[in-house]
Each structure stands twice: as C-alpha cells, then as structure tokens.
Scaffold this active site. Structure first.
Site, PDB file in Angstrom:
ATOM      1  N   LYS A  82       0.856  -1.209   0.000  1.00  0.00           N
ATOM      2  CA  LYS A  82       0.000   0.000   0.000  1.00  0.00           C
ATOM      3  C   LYS A  82       0.876   1.237   0.000  1.00  0.00           C
ATOM      4  O   LYS A  82       0.640   2.173  -0.776  1.00  0.00           O
ATOM      5  CB  LYS A  82      -0.870   0.012   1.249  1.00  0.00           C
ATOM      6  CG  LYS A  82      -1.515   1.360   1.561  1.00  0.00           C
ATOM      7  CD  LYS A  82      -2.335   1.377   2.829  1.00  0.00           C
ATOM      8  CE  LYS A  82      -1.556   1.646   4.049  1.00  0.00           C
ATOM      9  NZ  LYS A  82      -1.228   3.048   4.353  1.00  0.00           N
ATOM     10  N   ASN A  83       1.916   1.230   0.813  1.00  0.00           N
ATOM     11  CA  ASN A  83       2.707   2.457   0.993  1.00  0.00           C
ATOM     12  C   ASN A  83       3.684   2.717  -0.137  1.00  0.00           C
ATOM     13  O   ASN A  83       4.414   3.704  -0.110  1.00  0.00           O
ATOM     14  CB  ASN A  83       3.416   2.434   2.348  1.00  0.00           C
ATOM     15  CG  ASN A  83       2.412   2.598   3.478  1.00  0.00           C
ATOM     16  OD1 ASN A  83       1.256   2.946   3.246  1.00  0.00           O
ATOM     17  ND2 ASN A  83       2.836   2.313   4.693  1.00  0.00           N
ATOM     18  N   CYS A 140      -4.671   7.398   9.921  1.00  0.00           N
ATOM     19  CA  CYS A 140      -4.825   6.751  11.226  1.00  0.00           C
ATOM     20  C   CYS A 140      -4.539   7.738  12.355  1.00  0.00           C
ATOM     21  O   CYS A 140      -3.648   8.573  12.263  1.00  0.00           O
ATOM     22  CB  CYS A 140      -3.850   5.581  11.341  1.00  0.00           C
ATOM     23  SG  CYS A 140      -4.336   4.192  10.326  1.00  0.00           S
ATOM     24  N   ARG A 156       0.631  14.059  13.195  1.00  0.00           N
ATOM     25  CA  ARG A 156       0.761  13.945  11.736  1.00  0.00           C
ATOM     26  C   ARG A 156       0.729  15.296  11.008  1.00  0.00           C
ATOM     27  O   ARG A 156      -0.076  15.547  10.116  1.00  0.00           O
ATOM     28  CB  ARG A 156      -0.292  12.981  11.190  1.00  0.00           C
ATOM     29  CG  ARG A 156      -0.372  11.729  12.037  1.00  0.00           C
ATOM     30  CD  ARG A 156      -0.916  10.545  11.383  1.00  0.00           C
ATOM     31  NE  ARG A 156       0.048   9.973  10.428  1.00  0.00           N
ATOM     32  CZ  ARG A 156      -0.280   8.953   9.644  1.00  0.00           C
ATOM     33  NH1 ARG A 156      -1.486   8.481   9.673  1.00  0.00           N
ATOM     34  NH2 ARG A 156       0.603   8.455   8.808  1.00  0.00           N
ATOM     35  N   ASP A 204       5.054   0.662  11.792  1.00  0.00           N
ATOM     36  CA  ASP A 204       3.792   0.004  11.426  1.00  0.00           C
ATOM     37  C   ASP A 204       3.727  -1.426  11.924  1.00  0.00           C
ATOM     38  O   ASP A 204       2.647  -1.981  12.096  1.00  0.00           O
ATOM     39  CB  ASP A 204       3.613   0.002   9.903  1.00  0.00           C
ATOM     40  CG  ASP A 204       3.472   1.400   9.360  1.00  0.00           C
ATOM     41  OD1 ASP A 204       3.651   1.579   8.148  1.00  0.00           O
ATOM     42  OD2 ASP A 204       3.215   2.318  10.157  1.00  0.00           O
ATOM     43  N   ARG A 250      -8.245  -0.590   4.802  1.00  0.00           N
ATOM     44  CA  ARG A 250      -7.425   0.445   4.153  1.00  0.00           C
ATOM     45  C   ARG A 250      -6.091  -0.134   3.694  1.00  0.00           C
ATOM     46  O   ARG A 250      -5.509   0.319   2.728  1.00  0.00           O
ATOM     47  CB  ARG A 250      -7.195   1.612   5.115  1.00  0.00           C
ATOM     48  CG  ARG A 250      -8.456   2.381   5.466  1.00  0.00           C
ATOM     49  CD  ARG A 250      -8.152   3.620   6.257  1.00  0.00           C
ATOM     50  NE  ARG A 250      -7.036   4.317   5.665  1.00  0.00           N
ATOM     51  CZ  ARG A 250      -6.085   4.936   6.372  1.00  0.00           C
ATOM     52  NH1 ARG A 250      -6.137   4.929   7.682  1.00  0.00           N
ATOM     53  NH2 ARG A 250      -5.104   5.566   5.772  1.00  0.00           N
TER      54      ARG A 250
END
Ligand code: EPZ
Length: 448
Positions: A23-24, A115, A120, A306, A398
C-alpha cells in the site's frame, strides 16, 4: 448494517501466502502517475486507500481505472482542486499536491486524514515546497491551497526528520522542476527507492534513493511505463506475527526477508524458526514463545513503526516480559485497550507498550482503533481461546486486501459478517442460530 470480523481462535496456522504489493508504495506511485504518460501498475491490491487514490486522480481530471488486477492511469491533471471528502480520508492525499503544483501551478485539498496514531503535521512537506517556489495561501480551517506562480525550481533542502511522506512529496516536486534538487536527511524506506525507480523508468533522473541524500535533476516531461510495485513488508510482518502468535508454520513468498529483517530477527529471538530463501521466508512456531525484552521502533532500516502493534500481538503470547517503544508516533498503541479486554497484561506508558506474561487470552468483543491496531487485534484473537468479534474492520480494509480470506486459507477460523444494527433482528438471528441441533453447530454460531 454493521460490518465485523468473527474469529474463533486457538488454532495454529499452516500454509503458504504470496505477499501482495505494498500500500505504501502504490499510493505514492499513483500520485506520481499524474506527472507521467500512460501508466500501468501491475497486481495492485484492492484496498480502500487505493480506491480513494483513484477518486483523487479522477477528481484531478486523469483517467484511472482497473484492468483485472492492474491499474491504468492516463492523461495529465486538468483540475487543481482535489475532492475534499476523499482527501480527508487518508494521509497519502498530501502526496497528490506536488504533482498538481508541477503540472498546473496550483493545488487545493483538504488537510490529510489517516490513522489516529499521532499529530501527523505536514510542515516538512510545506517547508520543502516553499524552498522550491511554492506559496501557501490562507484557505480556511482544514483546507490547503498552494500555488507555484513561476513554477517549481530545484533547491538544496535538508529535512530535520527523515519523514517518508515529505521525502516523497519533494521527490515528486523535484522530478519535473527546473534545475537540480539536493534533498538531505531523506527517508531511506524501500518505498522511496520504489518511487524513484518508477519515476526513473518514466525518464526522471533521481540518484541516491535508499540513502539519506537524493540528487534529482528535473525533467520537463516524463513518459509512461509499466511497473510492479514492491511487496508489502508490513503485510508480510503481519502474517509472520500471526504465525508466531497462533503457532504453526507458513511460507511467505514474494517478499525478501531483507525488507522486514528486524521483525524476523525479534521473532526468532522469541522462539520462532525462520528459514530465509530468495524472496521467501518460512516461519514456524511450535514451542514456547519467549519475551523480547525492550524493543524500539525507528526509521528504516530499524524496526518499522507500522509493525509494532503486530509484534505486540505476538508478544502477548510470550512467557516473558516485552516492551515496545514507538519513537515515531505518539499514539501507536490504540490496540492496547483491546489487548487488555482479551485478558493480556499490558500497560501503555507514553510511547511504550509494556507486556507482562501470564495473561490468558479469551475471545471477546473488540473494535479496530486504526489500520495496524485493527490487524493486531485480529492477530491476538487468533491466539485467544473462543470467539472474538472485531468491529470497524473498515480501518483494516485500508491496508489489507482479502485479509480474512488469506488467514482462512492458512487454516484460521475467521470470517466477515454484516449484521443489522436493529436489535430485534439481532435477537432473531441469534435465536435462529441457537435452534441448531448440537453437533451441527458451526464454530461461528456462538454469538457474543
Ligand atoms: C508513512 O506515513 C506511512 N504512510 C505510514 O504508514 C508509516 O507509519 C510512516 O510513513 C512511517 O514509516 C504512507 O506511506 C501512506 P512520516 P507518513 O512523515 O509519511 C513527523 C500505515 O500504517 N512529521 O515519516 O505520514 C510525524 O508527525 C501508515 O501504513 C512531521 O513532524 O510518516 C511523525 O512523527 C501509518 N512533519 C514522523 O514525522 C511532517 O511534515 C513520521 O512521519 C511530516 C511528518
């Protein structure tokens, strides 16, 4: 309707899984596709963040669609304002600003979501863009408007923190800027090298990706390409931790051990058997799990933040003490409350999750707090005796495609279900289910 994951824990895992694309990596590659010609990304997982990214691309005026497992993106952006509600859903929406600035001289979006694992901020993204000629305009609460009236130009930029997202934003801004950009203090995560490889395949000139100093010579136009994003090291870490927690054995193929070496090293120290070969890892745990002692996350190549909640879920099953301090995000362990409900002996002190042995994990009702915390609760539920129900699986969707199907293919008793929020309907359904004759009762009819 209420969506949830139902797990009957206590069974070991056994089987083989091919790790999907990351995903990243996919999300920055989709943002980068706005700078390029026709792009085909191969074998992309069907994640809700990918769907949101396609909506952002279409909102910007690009054509973006699925073709089987691949995503095709074509056309350059025509509209500098990104759909606000979509942009608020995920952190990666900030990555779509630099290409809009490069192509249209303007970018408008909602401040990114993502998240709830920490503050952030995006100050590093904005400071670097300003050095390259961008101007930030007052845009009201929750909105961001940037322009580049004279276009973006190269600059010498030093990041005070190796932010993954800020590095990606500045690579995207520099790829087509006038002149050369030197980016010092850059993130070294593999996803940065994947982004550079993609852009270079489209004709960009980026050197040093994977190190902390990048040299980027801007190119006016980039071509398209066909590209396979790198495998998901966090997905691989998740499955490795699931085998460690539930016991059993799995072969994880398509993701070199080097991409998640810290996780494998800690699991091995805890008593797992780890066999590495090419782009596969065979991991098994049949005996005791030992405590890991003090563990810290860090920027790559240290233990990925993560992976921390997933590793913690495995540590719940250990016979010794463990602690994980996340030096990256201040609220990484939202899953601690769920661990405690399962019966684990955990305590959060600031950024550190402390885990003591002796907790007996029993199934219960849980709620996913965020993406990796939700996956960690599923992993812990696999190790618990009895049935657990995990609410808000949309957080998990997600970043994990077909998560329950993949775990089920490894022998887990896990399924997705939708239930009416109407209490009377719930009574009916449980009454109906309780009429099953003993012996034909299916594992998941034990309704909590
Ligand atoms: C990326 O987030 C990943 N997301 C995250 O994965 C991952 O946890 C994180 O990198 C660290 O590896 C995506 O790639 C889409 P950062 P990002 O910028 O870019 C501070 C997941 O579960 N910071 O490296 O947001 C920030 O507050 C997600 O897949 C600033 O201070 O991470 C944090 O403390 C979660 N100012 C630290 O840097 C900024 O402008 C790391 O953030 C930017 C960041």
């Amino acid at each position: 309707m209420e969506n949830r994951i139902v797990v009957m824990g206590g069974r070991p895992l056994n089987g083989a899984v091919r790790i999907p694309a990351a995903k990243n990596s996919v999300l920055p590659l989709l943002a980068a596709s706005m700078l390029c010609g026709d792009v085909r990304l191969r074998a992309v997982p069907r994640l809700s963040d990918v769907a949101a990214s396609l909506a952002l691309l279409r909102g910007a005026g690009c054509a973006a669609r699925w073709e089987g497992e691949d995503i095709l993106v074509s056309g350059t952006p025509q509209n500098s304002s990104l759909p606000g509600q979509t942009a608020e859903q995920m952190r990666a929406s900030i990555l779509f600003c630099a290409p809009l600035l490069a192509k249209l001289g303007r970018a408008e979006t909602s401040l990114p979501g993502g998240c709830n694992i920490g503050a952030r901020p995006i100050d590093l993204h904005l400071a670097g863009l300003r050095q390259m000629g961008a101007v930030e305009w007052e845009a009201g609460p929750g909105r961001l408007v940037l322009t580049a009236p004279s276009g973006l130009h190269g600059a010498e930029i030093t990041l005070r923190f190796p932010s993954v997202g800020a590095t990606e934003t500045l690579v995207l801004a520099a790829a087509c800027a006038r002149g050369t950009t030197v980016l010092r203090g850059a993130a070294r995560e593999p996803e940065i090298a994947d982004l550079a490889a993609f852009l270079n395949r489209c004709g960009a000139h980026i050197q040093g990706a994977g190190s902390s100093t990048l040299y980027i010579e801007g190119r006016r136009n980039l071509s398209g390409c066909v590209f396979s994003p790198l495998p998901d090291r966090i997905f691989a870490s998740t499955l490795a931790c699931a085998v460690a927690a539930a016991g059993g054995r799995a072969e994880l193929s398509g993701c070199p051990a080097s991409l998640y070496a810290p996780v494998l090293e800690i699991l091995e120290q805890m008593g797992c058997r780890v066999e590495k070969g090419g782009d596969s890892v065979r991991l098994s745990r049949f005996g005791r799990l030992y405590g890991a002692g003090r563990v810290f996350t860090g920027v790559y190549p240290a233990l990925a933040t993560d992976a921390a909640p997933l590793l913690a879920a495995a540590m719940l099953c250990a016979e010794g003490e463990s602690s994980i301090e996340d030096v990256i995000f201040e609220r990484r362990f939202g899953c601690a409350a769920g661990f405690e409900r399962l019966g684990a002996k955990v305590q959060v002190n600031g950024r550190t999750l402390c885990i003591r042995p002796g907790g007996v994990l029993r199934g219960t009702e849980l709620a996913a707090p965020d993406l990796r915390g939700g996956a960690a609760l599923v992993v812990a539920a696999l190790a618990a005796s009895g049935t657990s129900v995990i609410g808000h699986p949309e957080h998990i969707d997600r970043g994990y495609a077909a998560f329950t199907e993949i775990l089920s293919s490894l022998g887990a008793q896990i399924r997705r279900e939708e239930r009416s929020r109407n209490p009377s309907a719930k009574k009916t359904s449980s009454k109906k289910q309780n009429h099953l004759a003993i012996g034909t009762k299916r594992w998941y009819d034990t309704v909590i």
